[in-house]
Design a protein around this motif. Structure first.
Motif, mmCIF file in Angstrom:
data_model
loop_
_atom_site.group_PDB
_atom_site.id
_atom_site.type_symbol
_atom_site.label_atom_id
_atom_site.label_comp_id
_atom_site.label_asym_id
_atom_site.label_seq_id
_atom_site.Cartn_x
_atom_site.Cartn_y
_atom_site.Cartn_z
ATOM 1 N N GLN A 6 0.761 -1.170 0.076
ATOM 2 C CA GLN A 6 -0.033 0.050 0.014
ATOM 3 C C GLN A 6 0.707 1.400 0.203
ATOM 4 O OE1 GLN A 6 -2.108 0.848 3.767
ATOM 5 N NE2 GLN A 6 -0.010 1.209 4.682
ATOM 6 N N PHE A 7 0.097 2.273 -0.328
ATOM 7 C CA PHE A 7 0.739 3.764 0.099
ATOM 8 C C PHE A 7 -0.265 4.114 1.339
ATOM 9 C CE2 PHE A 7 1.592 5.205 -4.473
ATOM 10 C CZ PHE A 7 2.679 4.284 -4.505
ATOM 11 N N GLU A 8 0.251 4.498 2.626
ATOM 12 C CA GLU A 8 -0.713 4.802 3.625
ATOM 13 C C GLU A 8 -1.599 6.063 3.175
ATOM 14 O OE1 GLU A 8 -0.583 3.400 6.524
ATOM 15 O OE2 GLU A 8 -1.882 4.501 7.378
ATOM 16 N N SER A 10 -3.080 6.516 0.422
ATOM 17 C CA SER A 10 -3.921 6.284 -0.899
ATOM 18 C C SER A 10 -5.371 5.940 -0.626
ATOM 19 C CB SER A 10 -3.204 5.004 -1.643
ATOM 20 O OG SER A 10 -4.513 4.286 -2.314
ATOM 21 N N HIS A 11 -6.230 6.570 -1.105
ATOM 22 C CA HIS A 11 -7.717 6.395 -0.908
ATOM 23 C C HIS A 11 -8.256 4.973 -1.222
ATOM 24 C CE1 HIS A 11 -8.533 9.096 -4.762
ATOM 25 N NE2 HIS A 11 -7.894 7.990 -5.248
ATOM 26 N N HIS A 12 -7.545 4.626 -2.405
ATOM 27 C CA HIS A 12 -7.996 3.086 -3.054
ATOM 28 C C HIS A 12 -7.513 1.879 -1.885
ATOM 29 C CE1 HIS A 12 -8.190 4.774 -6.878
ATOM 30 N NE2 HIS A 12 -9.546 3.871 -6.954
ATOM 31 N N GLY A 37 9.937 1.203 -5.313
ATOM 32 C CA GLY A 37 9.200 -0.024 -4.599
ATOM 33 C C GLY A 37 8.166 -0.729 -5.674
ATOM 34 N N GLN A 38 7.768 0.514 -6.652
ATOM 35 C CA GLN A 38 6.749 0.120 -7.699
ATOM 36 C C GLN A 38 7.291 -0.957 -8.421
ATOM 37 O OE1 GLN A 38 5.093 4.286 -7.756
ATOM 38 N NE2 GLN A 38 3.487 3.179 -8.745
ATOM 39 N N ILE A 39 8.916 -0.857 -8.629
ATOM 40 C CA ILE A 39 9.268 -1.925 -9.676
ATOM 41 C C ILE A 39 9.197 -3.422 -9.017
ATOM 42 C CG2 ILE A 39 11.600 -2.738 -10.544
ATOM 43 C CD1 ILE A 39 12.347 0.473 -10.576
ATOM 44 N N GLN A 47 1.698 -5.272 -12.626
ATOM 45 C CA GLN A 47 1.144 -3.836 -12.693
ATOM 46 C C GLN A 47 2.034 -3.042 -11.624
ATOM 47 O OE1 GLN A 47 -1.693 -2.303 -10.603
ATOM 48 N NE2 GLN A 47 -0.692 -3.794 -9.279
ATOM 49 N N ARG A 48 1.695 -1.655 -11.630
ATOM 50 C CA ARG A 48 2.706 -0.921 -10.427
ATOM 51 C C ARG A 48 1.708 -0.045 -9.764
ATOM 52 N NH1 ARG A 48 6.094 3.341 -12.432
ATOM 53 N NH2 ARG A 48 4.650 4.891 -11.235
ATOM 54 N N GLN A 49 0.382 -0.422 -9.536
ATOM 55 C CA GLN A 49 -0.264 0.473 -8.665
ATOM 56 C C GLN A 49 -0.671 -0.338 -7.448
ATOM 57 O OE1 GLN A 49 -3.869 1.878 -11.140
ATOM 58 N NE2 GLN A 49 -2.658 3.674 -11.125
ATOM 59 N N VAL A 50 -0.762 0.370 -6.414
ATOM 60 C CA VAL A 50 -1.562 -0.161 -4.996
ATOM 61 C C VAL A 50 -2.861 0.184 -4.865
ATOM 62 C CG1 VAL A 50 0.590 0.082 -3.650
ATOM 63 C CG2 VAL A 50 -0.918 2.138 -3.694
ATOM 64 N N PRO A 51 -3.772 -0.598 -4.439
ATOM 65 C CA PRO A 51 -3.245 -1.692 -3.387
ATOM 66 C C PRO A 51 -3.051 -3.043 -4.145
ATOM 67 C CG PRO A 51 -5.659 -1.451 -3.290
ATOM 68 C CD PRO A 51 -5.368 -0.363 -4.275
ATOM 69 N N VAL A 52 -2.309 -3.896 -3.482
ATOM 70 C CA VAL A 52 -2.066 -5.167 -3.827
ATOM 71 C C VAL A 52 -2.257 -5.909 -2.687
ATOM 72 C CG1 VAL A 52 -0.396 -6.873 -4.779
ATOM 73 C CG2 VAL A 52 -0.669 -4.769 -5.999
ATOM 74 N N ASP A 62 -5.646 -4.231 -7.859
ATOM 75 C CA ASP A 62 -6.875 -3.655 -7.990
ATOM 76 C C ASP A 62 -7.945 -3.866 -6.700
ATOM 77 O OD1 ASP A 62 -8.481 -2.134 -10.247
ATOM 78 O OD2 ASP A 62 -9.780 -3.478 -9.057
ATOM 79 N N SER A 63 -8.438 -2.649 -6.378
ATOM 80 C CA SER A 63 -9.276 -2.519 -5.195
ATOM 81 C C SER A 63 -10.312 -3.396 -5.203
ATOM 82 C CB SER A 63 -9.452 -1.108 -4.611
ATOM 83 O OG SER A 63 -10.159 -0.174 -5.525
ATOM 84 N N THR A 64 -10.986 -3.359 -6.462
ATOM 85 C CA THR A 64 -12.449 -4.029 -6.732
ATOM 86 C C THR A 64 -12.213 -5.722 -6.854
ATOM 87 O OG1 THR A 64 -13.293 -2.247 -8.244
ATOM 88 C CG2 THR A 64 -14.204 -4.288 -8.305
ATOM 89 N N ALA A 65 -10.807 -6.035 -7.470
ATOM 90 C CA ALA A 65 -10.657 -7.456 -7.501
ATOM 91 C C ALA A 65 -10.443 -8.016 -5.885
ATOM 92 C CB ALA A 65 -9.417 -7.751 -8.280
ATOM 93 N N ALA A 97 -17.913 4.988 -7.099
ATOM 94 C CA ALA A 97 -17.180 5.707 -5.958
ATOM 95 C C ALA A 97 -15.659 5.710 -6.481
ATOM 96 C CB ALA A 97 -17.253 4.718 -4.895
ATOM 97 N N ASP A 98 -15.259 4.685 -7.163
ATOM 98 C CA ASP A 98 -13.753 4.666 -7.525
ATOM 99 C C ASP A 98 -13.687 5.733 -8.692
ATOM 100 O OD1 ASP A 98 -13.187 2.513 -6.187
ATOM 101 O OD2 ASP A 98 -12.798 1.029 -7.806
ATOM 102 N N GLU A 99 -14.386 5.682 -9.653
ATOM 103 C CA GLU A 99 -14.422 6.420 -10.735
ATOM 104 C C GLU A 99 -14.725 7.921 -10.704
ATOM 105 O OE1 GLU A 99 -16.183 4.064 -13.797
ATOM 106 O OE2 GLU A 99 -14.939 2.191 -13.060
HETATM 107 N N1 LIG Z 1 -8.128 0.883 -10.167
HETATM 108 C C1 LIG Z 1 -7.170 0.751 -9.191
HETATM 109 C C2 LIG Z 1 -6.639 2.122 -8.882
HETATM 110 C C3 LIG Z 1 -5.605 1.993 -8.088
HETATM 111 C C4 LIG Z 1 -4.731 3.273 -7.871
HETATM 112 O O1 LIG Z 1 -5.074 4.298 -8.558
HETATM 113 N N2 LIG Z 1 -3.806 3.590 -7.115
HETATM 114 C C5 LIG Z 1 -2.820 4.576 -6.901
HETATM 115 C C6 LIG Z 1 -2.659 5.127 -5.393
HETATM 116 S S1 LIG Z 1 -4.515 5.569 -4.964
HETATM 117 C C7 LIG Z 1 -1.481 4.489 -7.414
HETATM 118 O O2 LIG Z 1 -0.994 3.269 -7.342
HETATM 119 N N3 LIG Z 1 -0.728 5.440 -8.127
HETATM 120 C C8 LIG Z 1 0.700 5.207 -8.308
HETATM 121 C C9 LIG Z 1 0.923 4.893 -9.773
HETATM 122 O O3 LIG Z 1 -0.099 4.970 -10.769
HETATM 123 O O4 LIG Z 1 1.986 4.818 -10.200
HETATM 124 C C10 LIG Z 1 -7.878 0.167 -7.881
HETATM 125 O O5 LIG Z 1 -9.076 0.362 -7.813
HETATM 126 O O6 LIG Z 1 -7.216 -0.236 -6.948
#
Ligand SMILES: N[C@@H](CCC(=O)N[C@@H](CS)C(=O)NCC(=O)O)C(=O)O
Length: 263
Positions: A6-8, A10-12, A37-39, A47-52, A62-65, A97-99
Motif C-alpha cells: 500500500q501507500f498509507e 492512498s484512498h484506494h 518500490g513500484q518496480i 502492474q505498478r499500482q497499489v493496493p495489492v 486492484d481494489s475491486t478485485a 465511488a472509484d471512478e
Molecule cells: N483501479 C485501481 C486504482 C489504484 C490507484 O489508482 N492507485 C494509486 C494510488 S491511490 C497508485 O498506485 N498510484 C501510483 C501509480 O499509478 O503509479 C484500484 O481500484 O485499485
C-alpha cells in the motif's frame, strides 16, 4: 497472514483497509516506496499500482478485485448483498465511488493545495515529498510545480471536479436521509468504497490513517466545511467509529510496515 502492499495515503488502499477492518481480518501492511518500490510491485503483481493483496502465494491487484477476493475467501460479515437488485446496485455504486468520487477527489485536493495556504500548511510541515507523490499518484515531473498547473489540475479542471463532487455529495446526503447505509439497513461494499474514496475531500476525523495529526478532519474548502454536506460527514464519522480500527503505531496484528525498494 494477509499482506497489504500500500501507500498509507492512498484512498484506494483506505477502501481496502476499511473492508479488512469491517471483516475483522488481521493483516500486515507493506509500505511501497513510490517509484523504486513500484518496480518490485510490478515484478510481483504484473502492474505498478497499489493496493495489492498477498495471501500466501496468491497476489491480487486492484481494489475491486481485492474486495471480490475477500468476499469469496472470507464470507463472514458479508459485504455484498445476496438479493440480485441490491447486489447490482452495490457493484454499480462501488464503481461510481472509484471512478467519479476517487478521480475528482484527487483533482480537488491538489487544487486545494495550490489555492488554500492553510490546507497546505496543515500537511506540508510534516509531510515528505513521498507523501505528496502518493497523493498525486503517477503524475510525472516535479510534484510541487504540478500543484494547480499540471495537466488535468488547472483551475477549470478543479472547478468542474468540484461541481461533480457537489452533485455526488448531494446524492449521497439524499440517500442517507432515510436509511443508515447506502443500500439500506446493513453496511455493504458501497459504504466502504464511498467512505474510502472521499478521503481526499476530507481526511478522517481521528487518526485511523497514519498521516500527520494536523490533517485529521481537514479537507477541501467548499466541500468539507459547508453545512449542506454535514450529514454526509457525520455518517462517515459514524461508519469509521463503528468499523475502522484506530492506527496504533503498527499494522493490525503485524510486524510493522516495511518499505520495499529495488534489490
Ligand atoms: N483501479 C485501481 C486504482 C489504484 C490507484 O489508482 N492507485 C494509486 C494510488 S491511490 C497508485 O498506485 N498510484 C501510483 C501509480 O499509478 O503509479 C484500484 O481500484 O485499485
Amino acid at each position: 497472514m494477509l499482506e497489504l502492499y500500500q501507500f498509507e495515503a492512498s484512498h484506494h488502499c483506505e477502501k481496502i483497509r476499511l473492508i479488512l477492518d469491517y471483516k475483522q481480518l488481521p493483516y500486515t501492511t507493506v509500505e511501497v516506496t513510490p517509484g523504486v518500490g513500484q518496480i518490485d510491485l510490478y515484478r510481483m503483481s504484473g502492474q505498478r499500482q497499489v493496493p495489492v493483496l498477498k495471501n500466501g502465494s496468491e497476489v491480487i491487484a486492484d481494489s475491486t478485485a481485492i474486495a471480490r477476493y475477500l468476499e469469496t475467501q472470507y464470507p463472514e460479515r458479508p459485504l455484498v448483498p445476496t438479493d440480485p437488485k441490491q447486489q447490482g446496485l452495490c457493484w454499480m455504486m462501488e464503481a461510481w465511488a472509484d471512478e467519479s468520487i476517487g478521480t475528482n477527489a484527487r483533482t480537488v485536493m491538489i487544487g486545494a493545495f495550490s489555492q488554500h495556504p492553510n490546507f497546505r500548511t496543515a500537511l506540508l510541515p510534516v509531510s515528505t515529498p513521498d507523501l505528496l507523490k502518493n497523493l498525486v499518484g503517477s503524475v510525472p515531473g516535479d510534484v510541487l510545480s504540478l500543484l494547480g498547473t499540471g495537466v488535468g489540475f488547472g483551475p477549470d479542471d478543479v472547478r468542474s471536479a468540484t461541481e461533480i463532487l457537489r452533485q455526488n455529495l448531494e446524492s449521497l446526503c439524499l440517500i442517507l436521509q432515510t436509511q443508515p447505509y447506502l443500500l439500506g439497513e446493513q453496511p455493504t461494499l458501497a459504504d466502504f468504497a464511498v467512505a474510502g474514496l472521499t478521503m481526499y475531500i476530507k481526511f478522517p476525523a481521528k487518526q485511523y490513517v497514519d498521516l500527520p495529526v494536523g490533517i485529521c478532519d481537514k479537507g477541501v474548502p467548499g466541500l468539507a466545511d459547508v453545512p449542506q454536506f454535514e450529514s454526509f460527514w457525520k455518517w462517515r464519522d459514524r461508519l469509521y467509529a463503528d468499523y475502522r480500527k484506530l492506527h496504533t503505531g503498527g499494522p493490525t496484528g503485524g510486524t510493522g510496515p516495511v518499505t520495499i525498494g529495488i534489490e
